[in-house]
Design an enzyme around this catalytic site. Structure first.
Site, short mmCIF file in Angstrom:
data_model
loop_
_atom_site.label_atom_id
_atom_site.label_comp_id
_atom_site.label_asym_id
_atom_site.label_seq_id
_atom_site.Cartn_x
_atom_site.Cartn_y
_atom_site.Cartn_z
N HIS A 1 0.82 -1.22 0.00
CA HIS A 1 0.00 0.00 0.00
C HIS A 1 0.86 1.28 0.00
CE1 HIS A 1 -3.71 1.95 -0.07
NE2 HIS A 1 -4.26 1.56 1.07
N ASP B 1 -2.25 2.30 -4.56
CA ASP B 1 -3.48 2.72 -3.89
C ASP B 1 -4.58 1.70 -4.13
OD1 ASP B 1 -2.27 5.06 -3.00
OD2 ASP B 1 -2.81 6.16 -4.83
#
Length: 416
Positions: free
Chosen positions: A387, A391
């Protein structure tokens, strides 16, 4: 005259290995370049060839020992020098001494002193033989040079009930009576292989460093299954390889990676490295565990070439012939847990890659199509990603692009 056998160069940055098994016993005839031992490195098993022809001499190390490049592990007696050791190979095999001394743990008798074939089995195969009670002399090995693998033993155990057992092995299958104080509670400690240690460190390192998140989707496999059923015979006849599902998924993934380049990127310090190519790592099963060879420039390959490459990887993974260079690099990984029956999972990223795609088993589930509830062959997809780099929007976009390509394979042909 004895010739020393030394650990060969193992590859770039690899300085040591673990002795996995002896392929020759003291007193055995050995030809030049014939493998006498198997070493386990961080990534693959490497066979040690004999530098000369002669008789196998004494071992300098035992199974499980860590050895460095250039270390002496055994000797080869040239000419007639080693002939006298041939009649007594079982007494000269220190690598198997500890295992042979404790056969009662599995409730089975130890192999007879003259059973050289049983003594030459690898530790994992010996354990499987003791646990299942299968006679190794009745098993046809599928490993390199006809050696018996653990999978061969387990397959023989499954088929054991179908035939009539020979009278002679029957006493060996008689359980050892439990101690008078109560039932036996045995334990066995087995040292982790170097490959398993490396896998553990890398996976734990990925969890500690990356911000891992998994996003799911599902895909209707109807169109791909119909195409495979329609063309599989023609495909195999033309290309000499079976048409599977991985070829479709690799091509679809390559298309989705072009649409979402962050999924194909990696973090290097405070920089992001984007790749304009797709080197796809595919997890394949090997006797010592899963290995991950890389399909180089998979985005430039046809489905047939991808299937041939994966098939070749699978065969050489089982025989231990994969090279270390073939498992280096990779920009994205696909792991197919569905072949083992997995319904859903959260795979772990293979550093320094930023994402891994998990495939799962296909099963019929009720879905709504045109307002009607129908049964369709569905598969869950799982994308685990870092992450810090990817995204949630990009992860979902990647999975949707992959799903669209699989549900409408024509998109793969016209690159849509």
């Amino acid at each position: 005259m004895a010739t020393e056998v030394k650990v060969p160069t193992l590859g770039e940055s690899i300085t040591e290995a673990t002795l996995g098994e002896w392929l020759k016993q003291p007193g055995d005839d050995v030809a030049v370049d014939e493998p006498i031992a198997s070493l386990e490195t961080d990534k693959v098993s490497v066979e040690v060839p004999s530098p000369v022809a002669g008789k196998m001499g004494d071992y300098s190390v035992q199974v499980g020992d860590t050895v460095e490049v250039g270390a002496v592990i055994a000797s080869i007696e040239s000419g007639e020098g080693g002939a006298k050791s041939a009649p007594t190979p079982p007494e000269a095999k220190p690598a198997a001494k500890d295992d042979a001394a404790k056969p009662e743990k599995a409730g089975q008798q130890a192999p007879a002193d003259g059973d050289v074939e049983a003594a030459a089995l690898s530790p994992s195969v010996r354990r499987a033989v003791l646990e299942t009670g299968v006679d190794p002399s009745t098993i046809k090995g599928t490993g390199k040079d006809g050696r018996i693998t653990k999978e061969d033993v387990m397959a023989a155990a499954e088929n054991k009930g179908a035939g009539t057992p020979a009278p002679s092995p029957a006493p060996a299958a008689t359980p050892v009576p439990a101690p008078a104080e109560g039932g036996a509670r045995n334990e066995e400690r087995v040292r982790m292989t170097r490959l398993r240690q490396t896998i553990a460190k890398r996976l734990k390192g990925a969890q500690n460093e990356a911000a891992l998140l998994t996003t799911f989707n599902d895909v209707d496999m109807t169109a791909v299954m119909e195409a495979r059923s329609k063309y599989k015979e023609l495909f195999e006849k033309k290309h000499g390889v079976r048409l599977g599902f991985m070829g479709f998924f690799v091509k679809a993934a390559c298309m989705a990676l072009k649409d979402v380049p962050a999924v194909n990127a990696q973090i290097d310090g405070d920089e992001i490295v984007y790749h304009d190519y797709a080197d796809i790592s595919v997890a394949v099963s090997a006797p010592q565990g899963l290995v991950v060879p890389v399909i180089r420039s998979a985005d430039q390959m046809s489905v047939a070439t991808i299937e041939k490459t994966i098939g070749d990887f699978g065969k050489r993974a089982k025989s231990g012939d994969l090279k270390m260079d073939e498992m280096k690099g990779g920009t994205f990984t696909i792991s197919n847990g569905g072949v083992f029956g997995s319904l859903m999972s959260t795979p772990i990223v293979n550093p320094p890659q930023a994402a891994v795609l998990g495939l799962h088993r296909i099963e019929e589930r009720p879905v709504v199509r045109d307002g009607q509830i129908v049964a369709r062959p569905m598969m869950y997809l799982a994308l685990t990603y870092d992450h810090r780099l990817i995204d949630g929007r990009e992860a979902v976009t990647f999975l949707v692009a992959l799903k669209n390509a699989i549900e409408d394979p024509t998109r793969i042909l016209i690159d849509l």
